[in-house]
Structures are given as structure tokens and as C-alpha cells.
Scaffold this active site. Sequence first.
Site, PDB file in Angstrom:
ATOM      1  CE  LYS A  35      46.572  35.140  18.880  1.00  0.00           C
ATOM      2  NZ  LYS A  35      46.391  33.634  20.511  1.00  0.00           N
TER       3      LYS A  35
ATOM      4  CB  SER B  16      48.209  30.671  19.818  1.00  0.00           C
ATOM      5  OG  SER B  16      47.795  31.279  20.108  1.00  0.00           O
TER       6      SER B  16
ATOM      7  CB  SER C  87      47.956  30.894  23.459  1.00  0.00           C
ATOM      8  OG  SER C  87      47.998  29.976  22.613  1.00  0.00           O
TER       9      SER C  87
END
Length: 536
Positions: free
Chosen positions: A107, A184, A208
Site C-alpha cells: 500500500k 482505502s 480499509s
Amino acid sequence: MSVAKLPETISFTEDKLDKVAKSLGVTIPKKDANAYQILLSGLEDLAKVIEDEEDYLPYVDLERFPRENVHQPETNEYNAWAYKVTIKSQSAEDAKGLLAGKTMAIKDNVNIAGVPSLLGTDVIEKGSFVPKYDATIVSRVLAAGATIVGKGACENFSMSPSSFTNAYAFVSNPYADGYNAGGSSSGCAALVAAGIVDMAVGGDQGGSIRIPASYCGLVGLKPTYGLVPYTGIASLAFTVDHTGPMTRTVLDNALFLQAIAGADEYDPRQLGLPTPIPAYYDELVKFKDAPAQAAKSFKIGLILESFDMPGLDERVIAKVKEAAKAFETLGVDITVSEISIPMHAKAPAIWSIAARQGFSEHGLRGQNPVNFGVHDKEVPELLANWDQEMFDKLALKNPAATNTLLGGQYIRDSRPGLTSKALNLARKLKDTYNAVFDEYDVLITPCAPTPANYKSKLEDDIMTKMSKAVGTTINTMPFNISGHPAMSLPIALMAPVEDETLKLPIGMQLVGKSFDELKVFKAAFAWEQSIDWKSF
């Protein structure tokens, strides 16, 4: 507080003193101004000592883990990449590790030395934050033999459960172009779901990892708070920061966690970490030939309040209950019962107040002067002083984040003490769940309340954009503030409300006792290996 030294010369001007006082909402009496100028000049001298000293960051072995071909791709699959890079250990021993042969996306809020972190935002200039060290989790996957092939795009400041807030591209769901991949950890979810990478490192403060896993048909685990080190990852709020694995199967998820869990000398979040850490994969693979046996005699509880939250699609409610009851058909004496935990309905309020000020001051302004660990000084430098241009950029792409900024300021200014009380109630929430785990092995709730929805448009007004995210994390956020391990397991395909011809994944959330990820894995493995979720 004592004063370390007095200055040789006064460098702190009267104008500086007036500015500082004004920011506090006070006025310095004229008779005292010179004294404060002297004292604060001493502080400036001490600040220069720190500025002149070389920073003290974790070592990066670039011979063992060389970075090759760092670039932004010209063609971007599902808009899911932030940066491409190839990093593979040059050690023969690492090549025998648990993750040998696995490709990995990281990420884009996770530090990889030499690879820019965009944080999904254009509030800071592209390329202005290039980490100087690897996050602990990056070092661990490389030492375990994985090959990192890039950074997955994340949502704007990692503050959205929808995949439409990244400043540079909207991430699409591999199951349907233009549909939400979840946030996210949006890019990571799309890359794993599409089979472009084997695994991904996600981040989770309110859902997320689990929301994009639910939308994209993945196994996404938010581990127990502190089990996986958060060192070298852009924090939103110390109280709810989690990082963990996103994979296509439960067995891969257990393998991944086995490689990355455990104590880290830098992370103060790891109080109470058990030793030794279980060998999750080794224990789970024992049941490969008889997977249902992994959950033999388990008692599973469906949290009634989780099915009565606002915004849940009635079809999701029915399908999650059906999937949960399917445990009883596996023939290994599993019982499934409905249980009431009234505190669960209050958990979203507890999370919202307990974390909001941290999100506003820490996540969006980079201000974290109170915890030991490893810190990136570039982040607070870039975010310390917001102006109208920064606010407008963020509001255009991600009004959830500007709402957080305003809400955190409001709590600090108008409700002093409320965050402290909410954190006390978070302990009560944790104890409430813990009491239930005295009787039940695993708890179940819906994960995302609906299948993925269609993306918003940049020109939409704030409420239209926000409508895509309202209520999305209502069943995931409780376990961020309580700290319990929680997994999204894919259980079915379902049509979104906009298009009956499409079929998109939905997930069921499995929750375990703190540091009892093994039971979550066992329950998930028993279900996954016994039932074809795509035809369930």
C-alpha cells in the site's frame, strides 16, 4: 518544565513571540516580553542542535534488497498502481523463506526506501516525500522471500472506504469497470483480485483492508492491534492503526501473517504481545485434507445488533446469516447462535470520537510529538500549515478527509475531554467483546453493508460524494477501536442496485479474541474449503 540553557544572543524576535501568542489566543504583557524572548531563544538554540544532528533511522541493506526500475507505469491496470518497482532479496537463505515465489504489492502509505509515497493525495507535491528506510513489514516480506513489484494506489490520505478519492486516478473493481474497489487499500485489493500479484500489504484504521476485500472477493485480515508492526507506515491515529494481509485464499493469508507477525523493537503499539507467536500456516495446513475439522466443535455467535445497523442491504443481511448457518452443515459439531451485544451499536460513535482528533491532528497534519518509535520528519513538515489551496484540493477529491479535519478541530476546541472519555469507553467496548469470547470461539457480522456501488464523479457535490461512503464501515470500525482481529471472507456474488446484470462479491466478517487469529483462520478455512462462494 526546566530550561536546558539560556542563549548567548536573543534570536527570538518580538514579532515571532506575538505570532506564537496569537496562535494560542493569548497576549504577552509588555513587561514580560523580553523574558520570553530570552527563554525561547534558548529553545531555538536547542532546536538547531537537533537540526544539525544526522537523523537516526533504521538501516536499509540495499545490497541484499536492491531497488530496481522505480517508475510510474504508462498504462495502469485498474488505475491500481502508484509506483512500480522490483525488489527481491539477493540472499540464498531468503529465497527459501515462507513467501518465496510470491509477488507482492505494498500500500502506498507504507515506506519503501527510495520509492516515493504519494499517500493518494495532491495536497503535497508529487515526489516531495521519498522514504529513507523500509517499513518493518517491508523488510519482513523481503526476508521471507517475496518479490515486491510495486506500491498499490491508496485513497486520499487513506481516509475513504470508496476507491474514488485518489488524487491521480479512480481505482476500478476488477469485477466491473467503474465500480468501487473499496478503500482505502483500493489498489492493493484490485491487484490481488485481478491476479496481477499474489498478495498485498493493506492498512486498516476503520475497515480499509476488510471493505476492499469484501468488494473485491478477497480474504482481508485486520490483525489484533499491535500483532503486526506499524513502523514505517503513515499513521492516521495511534489508537486504531493496523496493517495486515490481503490474499485470495485463507491459507495464503495465514502464510502471510506467519511471515510478518511479531515483536518489533520500534513499535510502541505492541504492548501485551504474546510469545511465541503461533505458526498460523503450519497449524492450518494440518487440516488441508479435512478442512471442516479445523473448526470442530466451534461455537459461533452472530451479533444481532450488527444486522440492525442503518444502511444494510436486506439481501446482504440474509446472505450473511445463510452463510453463517452453513457452518452447521459441515458435520463437525459447529453451533451457530444469535447473541446480543448492545455495546456494538454504540461502537461507531466510540470509534468516531476516539479517533477523530487523532485523524485530524496526526493523520492530516502529521503531528505526533508524544510517542517513541521511528518517525518521518518530512510528513509533519509538509502538513503542518494548511492553507486554502490545500483544503480546496482535498475537498474536491475527498470531502470525507476535510470533514475529518474540521471535526477534529471542533472536538479539540469545543469538546475538550470528549476524546479521553471515548477512549475510556473503548476499553469498555473491548471488555464487553472479551466477555462474549469466554463462551464463543468466533463472532460474525456483515462486512460491507452492500455490494460495491458505482463511482462518483469529480463534479459531484459533497453530499453526493459522501453518500457513497456513509455507513460503509459501520460493522468494521468497532474492531479497530477494540483491537480484536477481524477478517472479511468472500461468501457470495450479488447484483449491485444499479445493474441487475452484474455480479459483485460480498463478504462476511469473522471476529476473534485478541491474538487468537488462529481460530479466525480455522473457521474461515473450514467454510472456504467446504463451500464454493461464487455459487453460494
